[in-house]
Scaffold this motif. Sequence first.
Motif, PDB file in Angstrom:
ATOM      1  N   GLN A 132       0.838  -1.199   0.000  1.00  0.00           N
ATOM      2  CA  GLN A 132       0.000   0.000   0.000  1.00  0.00           C
ATOM      3  C   GLN A 132       0.875   1.252   0.000  1.00  0.00           C
ATOM      4  O   GLN A 132       2.027   1.228   0.447  1.00  0.00           O
ATOM      5  CB  GLN A 132      -0.909  -0.009   1.226  1.00  0.00           C
ATOM      6  CG  GLN A 132      -1.843  -1.216   1.277  1.00  0.00           C
ATOM      7  CD  GLN A 132      -2.617  -1.271   2.572  1.00  0.00           C
ATOM      8  OE1 GLN A 132      -2.545  -0.342   3.378  1.00  0.00           O
ATOM      9  NE2 GLN A 132      -3.348  -2.362   2.776  1.00  0.00           N
ATOM     10  N   ARG A 133       0.329   2.288  -0.555  1.00  0.00           N
ATOM     11  CA  ARG A 133       1.053   3.559  -0.587  1.00  0.00           C
ATOM     12  C   ARG A 133       1.430   3.970   0.834  1.00  0.00           C
ATOM     13  O   ARG A 133       0.650   3.817   1.772  1.00  0.00           O
ATOM     14  CB  ARG A 133       0.194   4.655  -1.211  1.00  0.00           C
ATOM     15  CG  ARG A 133      -0.216   4.395  -2.649  1.00  0.00           C
ATOM     16  CD  ARG A 133      -0.924   5.603  -3.242  1.00  0.00           C
ATOM     17  NE  ARG A 133      -1.574   5.272  -4.492  1.00  0.00           N
ATOM     18  CZ  ARG A 133      -2.858   4.978  -4.614  1.00  0.00           C
ATOM     19  NH1 ARG A 133      -3.622   4.985  -3.538  1.00  0.00           N
ATOM     20  NH2 ARG A 133      -3.375   4.677  -5.786  1.00  0.00           N
ATOM     21  N   GLY A 187       5.671   4.999  -2.947  1.00  0.00           N
ATOM     22  CA  GLY A 187       4.715   5.734  -3.766  1.00  0.00           C
ATOM     23  C   GLY A 187       4.472   5.016  -5.089  1.00  0.00           C
ATOM     24  O   GLY A 187       5.140   4.021  -5.417  1.00  0.00           O
ATOM     25  N   ASP A 188       3.517   5.538  -5.862  1.00  0.00           N
ATOM     26  CA  ASP A 188       3.182   4.903  -7.138  1.00  0.00           C
ATOM     27  C   ASP A 188       4.376   4.836  -8.069  1.00  0.00           C
ATOM     28  O   ASP A 188       4.528   3.869  -8.836  1.00  0.00           O
ATOM     29  CB  ASP A 188       2.039   5.654  -7.819  1.00  0.00           C
ATOM     30  CG  ASP A 188       0.719   5.494  -7.083  1.00  0.00           C
ATOM     31  OD1 ASP A 188       0.601   4.515  -6.321  1.00  0.00           O
ATOM     32  OD2 ASP A 188      -0.177   6.340  -7.262  1.00  0.00           O
ATOM     33  N   VAL A 245       2.196  -1.116  -6.346  1.00  0.00           N
ATOM     34  CA  VAL A 245       1.749  -0.208  -5.287  1.00  0.00           C
ATOM     35  C   VAL A 245       0.253   0.016  -5.481  1.00  0.00           C
ATOM     36  O   VAL A 245      -0.194   0.378  -6.584  1.00  0.00           O
ATOM     37  CB  VAL A 245       2.511   1.120  -5.330  1.00  0.00           C
ATOM     38  CG1 VAL A 245       2.038   2.033  -4.207  1.00  0.00           C
ATOM     39  CG2 VAL A 245       4.014   0.856  -5.217  1.00  0.00           C
TER      40      VAL A 245
END
Length: 1085
Positions: free
Chosen positions: A443-444, A492-493, A518
């Motif tokens: 997860q972010r 992050g993405d 992500v």
Amino acid sequence: MKAGSGTLIINIMSEGKAESYEGVYQCTARNERGAAISNNIVVRPSRSPLWTKEKLEPITLRNGQSLVLPCRPPIGLPPAIIFWMDNSFQRLPQSERVSQGLNGDLYFSNVLPEDTREDYICYARFNHTQTIQQKQPISVKVLSAKSSRERPPTFLTPEGSKSTKEELRGNVLSLECIAEGLPTPIIYWTKEDGILPPNRTFYRNFKKTLQITQVSEADSGNYQCIAKNTLGTIHHTISVTVKAAPYWIMAPQNLVLSPGENGTLICSANGDPKPRINWLMNGVPIEITPDDPSRKIDGDIIIFSNVQERSSAVYQCNASNEYGYLLANAFVNVLAEPPRILTPENTLYQVIANRPAMLDCAFFGSPLPTIEWFKGAKGSALHEDIYVLHENGTLEIPVAQKDSTGTYTCVARNKLGMAKNEVHLEVKDPTRIIKQPEYAVVQRGSTVSFECKVKHDHTLVPTVTWLKDNNELPNDERFSVDGDQLVVTDVGDHDSGTYTCVANTTLDMVSASAVLSVVAPTPTPAPIYDVPNPPFDLELTDQQDKSVQLSWTPGDDNNSPITKFIIEYEDAMHEAGLWHHQAEVSGTQTTAELKLSPFVNYSFRVLAVNSIGRSLPSEASEQYLTKAAEPDNNPTAVEGLGSEPDNLVITWKPLNGFESNGPGLQYKVSWRQKDGDDEWTSVVVANVSKYIVSGTPTFVPYLIKVQALNDVGFAPEPAVVLGHSGEDLPMVAPGNVHVNVVNSTLAEVHWDPVPLKSIRGHLQGYRIYYWKASQRNRRHLEKKILTFQGSKTHGMLPGLEPFSHYTLNVRVVNGKGEGPASPDRVFHTPEGVPSAPSSLKIVNPTLDSLTLEWDPPSHPNGILTEYTLKYQPINSTHELGPLVDLKIPANKTRWTLKNLNFSTRYKFYLSAHTAAGLGSQITEEAMTTVDEGAGKAMASRQVDIATQGWFIGLMCAVALLILILLIVCFIRRNKGGKYPVKEKEDAHADPEIQPMKEDDGTFGEYSDAEDHKPLKKGSRTPSDRTVKKEDSDDSLVDYGEGVNGQFNEDGSFIGQYSGKKEKEPAEGNESSEAPSPVNAMNSFV
């Protein structure tokens, strides 16, 4: 000439005109060993001449006509490049209608008014001199009057219908066809008797030019260009011949010979026309050089024999034809040099296990030295069963193992001496990633880590590098490497991607990757239960001749504990690709001691099992080749059987590659007679499972044994098997054959056994051939065969025909076939009861008599003595009357019964007699005829009444009353009431029409077993009191022939003849007269 080299430099700018250096140049290099010469080098100055002055008249023509504007450029060196432009130096547009030919001319298939201009200018560009020459402008005026009439194509170039073209092999073949016509023609190309090469064919100039690159002799042939428009088609054939300047098939190669050796120089070239071969020595034609007795010239080959050092020279081969020439130098060097090894001493080679190892031994010497390799201080020469010895002296170990580590010695020898050199080989464990980074979904904002655990040889130092998407990691403090782990914080993405762990040593490199995805935060998923991940990091330790220890690291159990591990092995030497079960161990173990067989190239893999199922196999372990040993087992299924009377075929089931225990698997086949004093005879064979011993006596017992052996030694002493040489047909027939007839269909046969020696094989049994004697057809006797297994000396012959003559003989049977037949024995079967007469029919029925005719039985089974005829009447209620029994002589086939009742049905039973008794019977039924007088009177009365008017009126009144009664009954029935007649019937049921029951003592339904015509029981009147015409009680038509009762063998009747059969057409002599008028009237009551 340039200092220190053979390069010749000519400076034209400062040393005169270029024309003064024009000519052919050749370089010669010479020393005390000989002279080498170069190819001829032609030097020519470039030329760019001017156009000759000429006056060009303006050209005027009508719309639609064809036009050719000539260019005719000056001849330069190299040839000029031609193009057409206007005064503004703009290239003139070209199309299918207007195009430039290969000769530089500008062709118009048809002109248009817009072609009018005064500045058609042809330019010639000479690239070497960097000059452009210009032709005088040409003026063209096209009259805009009505266009010329349309016309079919004609060729502007080439002229005529045929032309020729020559091209040199390897050049570009360019063929051109330009046509004029209105409308503008389209050009097509084909090759006769072939297709255009697809990868070398190109079309230029709007398909008016065909180009084929790299032409060869196969491209020769007839090419056809086709010009086509709406008014017609024309063809032009270009015959192409491909010539060839000389080219090498085999150029001469340098020779290094030692004194007294032989050798050859080969100079093989081809071309069209065939090139001439000329030899030179040290640049001088060989014909004018001093004679050398060791040299012989044979066309394109020079043969050297017993050369001496003075034979050293440089030889040149010149191959030439009208299109060019080739020149090659070959140095023949006669040397006497002891071997020298050029590879540095004590060179260290390091390789990874299970990879090839190449140990160099560069050498020189004359004569050419032979190379041998040795391992260790006292090792034997290495051979090519495991190693590869290359011609340049290199030793290749295809699959280096840990035990390949050591010192190797290269020895070079010739007749002048010997040289040796030692090199060292170290085999390192491969670098492996035993814990690979795994695919991760995070997860972010969270933290993710990838683990990369590396195992390597302890003498090598690995370098571990992490990459993202095959590039260096971002220069970001969120990325950190901590030992074996890469940690990324605050994901992050943009951190999504593929992360790769790369482990490098000086000898190898491995890598493993994982993908990071992500996602947005999600609820914690439920645990996933699955089969285990495969084990990894397999390692072999404690390697012994017949055992090894295997260890591994378990994979993730995926939330279900591992219950056991399954170990499988592959034999890469004998059964590559096939995995076999080796062992199973508890799920808590990570090591196993494995028993091994000799001479097997083992690889192992491990599978984990949990309650969900079995994991995928692990990666295979390193290979381990066990040492060869003598075979543990001998072949099985050993047999000795003869295929011919004079041989013994010994067969066995061979060992498989796994059981061979070593190279060179063979079989020692031994045999001797069981009852003799001969020594064992033995042969050794390979790659077979059968051996044939010829010249043996027929069917003699042999002792046989087959022993396995290989290059290491013999298997244990094999078991001895009993076999027999080939069988032959028995020589003697059974004796004392006699027959005991049991009854008319059964006989017992006895015989004496055949001596075992005369059987000449394995006794299979005895076979009786028997047949019935026939006076009619003695040639085609139907013989029957009965075989009695084993050593039986008697047997029964069932199914014989009574009162018959039979012949039989007996033969002994072995594995080869039958022996001779015993003398024929004849026997007779006694009489039996006959079959039923073949047919029975009744003819000439009268009022009181019936005549019976029949055919004798088809199988009398003896001599007929008489016939028995029984008969009985059948009354109108289908009851059988008293049975009459008659005896009829055997020679009769016709009998007339008299004093019978008229219009009465009779059932007849006929059977034949022999001395053995009464045979089967045949049955039939028939009727006597009706009294003609009574019939006529009744018919007369019926006619008289029927023609009376009062009778007709009475019948009409009765019919009307019946109709009215039916209507009243129908109405009352619909209202639910009962009409009087129905009530009366219900109150006074007729007992004769009640169903008959078995417990009443009444008879059941009668059914004839022969003709299957059923008769109903009880009254013939249905229970609903309705009477159909075909149901008349007294109708004789209802009883056809063959309605028979059932009788016991003594003729007594069983069952009641009650009921009637289905109405059938009259058969045979059955009466078809109308029923009695009285009975007909009774049917209405």
